[in-house]
Enzyme design. Structure first.
Site, mmCIF file in Angstrom:
data_model
loop_
_atom_site.group_PDB
_atom_site.id
_atom_site.type_symbol
_atom_site.label_atom_id
_atom_site.label_comp_id
_atom_site.label_asym_id
_atom_site.label_seq_id
_atom_site.Cartn_x
_atom_site.Cartn_y
_atom_site.Cartn_z
ATOM 1 N N GLY A 1 0.798 -1.215 0.000
ATOM 2 C CA GLY A 1 0.000 0.000 0.000
ATOM 3 C C GLY A 1 0.832 1.266 0.000
ATOM 4 N N ARG B 1 7.255 -19.574 -1.587
ATOM 5 C CA ARG B 1 7.699 -18.172 -1.524
ATOM 6 C C ARG B 1 8.416 -17.844 -0.216
ATOM 7 N NH1 ARG B 1 3.195 -13.555 -0.773
ATOM 8 N NH2 ARG B 1 2.873 -13.787 1.468
ATOM 9 N N THR C 1 10.145 -9.991 -7.983
ATOM 10 C CA THR C 1 8.875 -10.615 -8.320
ATOM 11 C C THR C 1 9.135 -12.070 -8.635
ATOM 12 O OG1 THR C 1 7.191 -10.816 -10.051
ATOM 13 C CG2 THR C 1 9.158 -9.556 -10.600
ATOM 14 N N ASP D 1 6.718 -3.973 -9.204
ATOM 15 C CA ASP D 1 6.492 -2.739 -9.959
ATOM 16 C C ASP D 1 5.831 -1.662 -9.100
ATOM 17 O OD1 ASP D 1 4.089 -4.079 -9.805
ATOM 18 O OD2 ASP D 1 3.540 -3.784 -11.901
ATOM 19 N N ASP E 1 7.195 -14.024 -9.896
ATOM 20 C CA ASP E 1 6.523 -14.379 -11.147
ATOM 21 C C ASP E 1 7.382 -14.145 -12.382
ATOM 22 O OD1 ASP E 1 4.352 -15.006 -9.616
ATOM 23 O OD2 ASP E 1 3.160 -13.256 -10.167
ATOM 24 N N MET F 1 2.065 -20.069 -8.351
ATOM 25 C CA MET F 1 1.988 -18.610 -8.438
ATOM 26 C C MET F 1 2.095 -18.149 -9.888
ATOM 27 S SD MET F 1 4.382 -17.955 -5.143
ATOM 28 C CE MET F 1 5.270 -19.409 -5.621
ATOM 29 N N GLY F 2 1.571 -16.948 -10.136
ATOM 30 C CA GLY F 2 1.587 -16.368 -11.470
ATOM 31 C C GLY F 2 0.297 -15.615 -11.714
ATOM 32 N N ARG F 3 0.237 -14.357 -11.266
ATOM 33 C CA ARG F 3 -1.000 -13.580 -11.378
ATOM 34 C C ARG F 3 -1.304 -13.226 -12.833
ATOM 35 N NH1 ARG F 3 -3.596 -11.228 -7.366
ATOM 36 N NH2 ARG F 3 -4.185 -9.500 -8.725
#
Length: 477
Positions: free
Chosen positions: A169, A385, A229, A194, A231, A274-276
Site C-alpha cells: 500500500g 515463496r 517478483t 512494480d 513471477d 503462483m503467477g498472477r
C-alpha cells in the site's frame, strides 16, 4: 507489451545527480563506463540475395530492403551496470537505507546481506539503515530502524522471508522524503515489484522537485531499485531473483500430484502455482517435471468444455491426468458473471482462487458425465515463496545487490538494476514498469516445447471430441 518501434521512441537515459569526482576505493578488475551500452535487440535478420550474398535487415522489419548501418542500429541502447572508477558520493559521509515491500520471495535476505556487505567492506560506508516494514517504515511516527552491520546480516541468507519485514500500500511521499532527509540518507535501495518501484520513483521525483524549486533545500538522494517478483514478470528483464527457486521447489508438488493421479483409475492431480498475470513458473515447472499433461496460464484462454474433453482423452491413453494451473489463469471462466471487481491495498485485482474452483468444477462435470475419477489438489504457494533461495538465485541476488550499490555510489537515480540479454544493466524505472512481461505463446519456444512434450492441444477453448476408430477386421484366407 510494446513493439520495437515504440521501444525506440521512449527514453532509456539514466538520471545522474552530477559529475563523478571521487575516486572509487574498489580494487576492481573491471571498470564500466557510462558510455558502455547493450543493444536491447541484438538480433538482426539476414536476407539472402542472388549469388548467396546477404543483406542485413532490421529484425523488427524483415521486409525493409535497406542495409543496416551497424553504427546506428535501430534498437535502444541500455547503459551497462557495474563498478565505476569515479564516484559521486563520498563513502566516508554517505548514509544508505534499505527496505523491502510487497510479498516475500526467496532471495530477499541475500539482497539485503549483499548490499550491506559490499557497502561496508568494499566502499567503506559505515551507516547502512534497515527500514522495517517497507514504505510504512518511512513514516516517522511508526518507524523502526535497524543498523545493517556485517554482524547483523551474517547468517540471514540462510533463511527465507525478509529480516526487514514488508508491507503493501501507498504512503505519503512528502512525509517519506522528510524523514529520509532528517535521517541524512543519500542512498535508498528499494527491493520490490512494480508497485514498489513506482513508489521509489515518486520519492526520487519529489527530491528532485525540491532541489529545483525549494529555496534552501539541497539534499542528494539516489534511489535505486532491485526488482523483486517471483513471477518473473518485470519488463525487458531476463529473470528476477526467486523465480528459479520457485520452479525447483514446485517439482515436489508436481511429482506428488503425478503419483496421486497415476495411483488411481482416472486419477487427476491439480497443482496451483503462483503467477498472477504471467505463467512463467507454471510453464517452466511443467516442462521440468516431464509429467504434466495440461498447463493453464493467464496468457492462454480455455473453456471447461475444452479442458474436460482433453482430460477424457488422457483417461483413454494413460488413465490419469496432471494439471498445473497458475493463480491468474482462467479468471474469465471462474469469476461469477456480473460480479464487481475488488482490489487489494496495492491496487491489484482480487482473484478467484482458481485451484479449488477448478478441482470442484472439473469434478462436477465428470460426475455429470458419469465418469469415475478422483481429484487431488495441491497448493504449495506459501511454502515456496517463504523458502531460502536456491544456489543459483542466491548468486544472482548477490550480483544484483552489488550492481545496485555500484549504481547508487556513482550517483545514478530513478533506476533499477537487472539482467537483459544475459548482461547486467541500468533501466529507468519508467521502462521497468512499462508493462508486465508475459509468456508470448505465439513466439515462445518454451511454450512450444511444452506442447510437444505433453501433447496438449494449443486450443483448449473449443471442445474437440476425438472418437477412437474401430479397428479393422481381416478375414482369414
Amino acid at each position: 507489451m510494446v513493439n520495437q518501434q515504440e521501444e525506440r521512441n521512449v527514453s532509456w537515459k539514466i538520471q545522474q545527480f552530477g559529475p563523478t569526482t571521487i575516486p572509487s576505493p574498489l580494487d576492481s578488475v573491471l571498470w564500466v563506463d557510462d558510455d558502455d551500452v547493450l543493444l536491447l535487440n541484438p538480433v538482426l535478420h539476414l536476407e539472402r540475395r542472388a549469388g548467396g550474398a546477404a543483406n542485413v535487415v532490421d529484425s523488427a522489419n524483415k521486409h525493409d530492403e535497406k542495409l543496416v548501418n551497424f553504427s546506428d542500429v535501430p534498437t535502444p541502447a541500455i547503459q551497462l551496470a557495474g563498478p565505476r572508477k569515479m564516484l559521486y558520493y563520498d563513502p566516508a559521509t554517505t548514509i544508505a537505507a534499505v527496505l523491502t515491500c510487497g510479498g516475500i520471495c526467496p532471495g530477499l535476505n541475500d539482497v539485503i546481506r549483499g548490499l550491506a556487505n559490499v557497502l561496508w567492506y568494499r566502499y567503506g560506508v559505515k551507516r547502512i539503515l534497515g527500514v522495517k516494514w517497507g514504505f510504512a517504515g518511512l513514516n516517522k511516527a511508526t518507524s523502526e530502524i535497524v543498523e545493517l552491520t556485517p554482524d547483523y546480516v551474517r547468517d540471514i541468507h540462510k533463511f527465507g522471508g525478509t529480516i526487514l519485514g514488508s508491507s503493501r500500500g501507498p504512503q505519503s511521499v512528502p512525509k517519506m522524503v522528510d524523514y529520509l532527509v532528517e535521517l541524512g540518507v543519500n542512498l535508498l535501495f528499494t527491493i520490490g515489484g512494480d508497485g514498489t518501484q513506482k513508489g521509489a520513483q515518486a520519492i526520487c521525483n519529489e527530491v528532485i522537485r525540491r532541489n529545483n524549486e525549494s529555496k534552501g533545500f539541497n539534499h542528494r538522494l539516489s534511489v535505486v531499485g532491485i526488482p523483486k517478483t517471483i513471477d518473473n514478470d518485470i519488463a525487458f528483464m531476463d529473470r528476477t531473483f526467486g523465480f528459479e527457486t520457485a520452479v525447483e521447489l514446485a517439482q515436489s508438488a508436481v511429482n506428488a500430484a503425478h503419483e496421486e493421479a497415476r495411483s488411481a483409475l482416472n486419477g487427476i492431480g491439480v497443482v496451483k502455482l503462483m503467477g498472477r498475470e504471467s505463467g512463467y513458473i507454471a510453464l517452466h515447472a511443467s516442462i521440468a517435471s516431464g509429467n504434466v499433461d495440461v498447463v493453464l496460464i493467464p496468457e492462454v484462454k480455455f473453456t471447461m468444455e475444452g479442458l474436460v474433453e482433453h482430460v477424457l482423452q488422457k483417461f483413454k491413453s494413460s488413465r490419469h491426468c496432471v494439471i498445473v494451473v497458475a493463480e491468474g489463469a482462467g479468471q474469465d471462466v471462474c469469476t461469477p458473471p456480473n460480479s464487481s471487481k475488488q482490489f487489494d491495498v496495492s491496487g491489484n485485482p482480487v482473484f478467484v482462487d482458481i485451484g479449488p474452483w477448478l478441482a470442484k468444477d472439473l469434478g462436477r462435470r465428470l460426475k455429470d458425465l458419469r465418469v469415475p475419477h478422483t481429484i487431488k489438489l495441491i497448493d504449495p504457494s506459501y511454502t515456496i515463496r517463504s523458502a531460502p533461495a536456491s544456489a543459483s538465485d542466491a548468486a544472482f541476488a548477490l550480483e544484483l545487490s552489488h550492481m545496485a550499490a555500484h549504481a547508487a555510489m556513482a550517483g545514478k537515480t530513478n533506476c533499477v538494476v537487472g539482467q537483459v540479454n544475459g548482461t547486467f544493466v541500468h533501466l529507468p524505472v519508467d521502462r521497468a514498469v512499462q508493462y508486465r512481461k508475459r509468456v508470448d505463446v505465439k513466439k515462445s519456444l518454451v511454450y512450444q516445447a511444452f506442447l510437444d512434450q505433453s501433447g496438449m492441444p494449443s486450443n483448449l477453448v473449443e471442445a474437440v471430441v476425438v472418437r477412437p476408430q474401430t479397428p479393422k477386421t481381416h478375414s482369414k484366407l
